[in-house]
Design an enzyme around this catalytic site. Structure first.
Site, mmCIF file in Angstrom:
data_model
loop_
_atom_site.group_PDB
_atom_site.id
_atom_site.type_symbol
_atom_site.label_atom_id
_atom_site.label_comp_id
_atom_site.label_asym_id
_atom_site.label_seq_id
_atom_site.Cartn_x
_atom_site.Cartn_y
_atom_site.Cartn_z
ATOM 1 N N SER A 66 0.658 -1.252 -0.172
ATOM 2 C CA SER A 66 -0.006 0.140 0.058
ATOM 3 C C SER A 66 0.814 1.189 -0.011
ATOM 4 C CB SER A 66 -0.888 0.182 1.324
ATOM 5 O OG SER A 66 -0.213 0.156 2.467
ATOM 6 N N LYS A 102 0.933 5.062 6.916
ATOM 7 C CA LYS A 102 0.371 5.818 6.011
ATOM 8 C C LYS A 102 0.753 7.240 6.047
ATOM 9 C CE LYS A 102 -2.635 2.558 4.738
ATOM 10 N NZ LYS A 102 -2.331 1.878 3.934
#
Length: 139
Positions: A66, A102
């Site tokens: 990701s 993230k």
């Protein structure tokens, strides 16, 4: 730039690196898992050199794709432990029992955790969710 340096209004600061120190690398990866790695004794100790910034407090492995192309699966990222991040910082987060790496994005209306890989949608943080910041990725 040279004029600014000569005037004293600008001082160039070189990064500070410390050689031959030992840092923890938590075995629970960031992306998914218990999210409690900082409270855990599940870690390895690595001797690191000047390739790891002096501000790094610990390391953690990346799990998944990701955050590609910048951070890849099984890569160790180095983290400065802190509670808050600026918009755009890459961080390690605890969200509802899971650990994530993230990009942090806060707007006037909401907070999002964003993947660098465009095939993943941003995670919208809702008031009922439990979000904590463990630190900022420094390398």
């Amino acid at each position: 730039m040279n004029l600014l340096i000569k005037s004293g209004m600008y001082v160039r600061e070189e990064p500070v690196y410390i050689t031959n120190r030992t840092l923890k690398v938590f075995t629970e990866p960031a992306s998914a898992g218990t999210g409690l790695f900082l409270d855990s004794d599940q870690y390895e100790e690595f001797e690191v050199g000047n390739d790891v910034p002096a501000t790094a407090d610990f390391g953690i492995r990346v799990s998944g794709d990701s955050m590609e192309p910048v951070y890849v699966n099984k890569q160790i990222v180095w983290v400065h432990q802190q509670d808050q991040l600026e918009n755009g910082d890459i961080g390690i987060f605890y969200l509802n029992g899971d650990a994530y790496i993230k990009k942090y994005q806060k707007n006037k209306d909401n907070v999002q955790l964003i993947s660098l890989n465009k095939k993943y949608a941003p995670i919208q943080i809702k008031p009922e969710m439990e979000l904590r910041t463990f630190g900022k990725v420094v390398k």
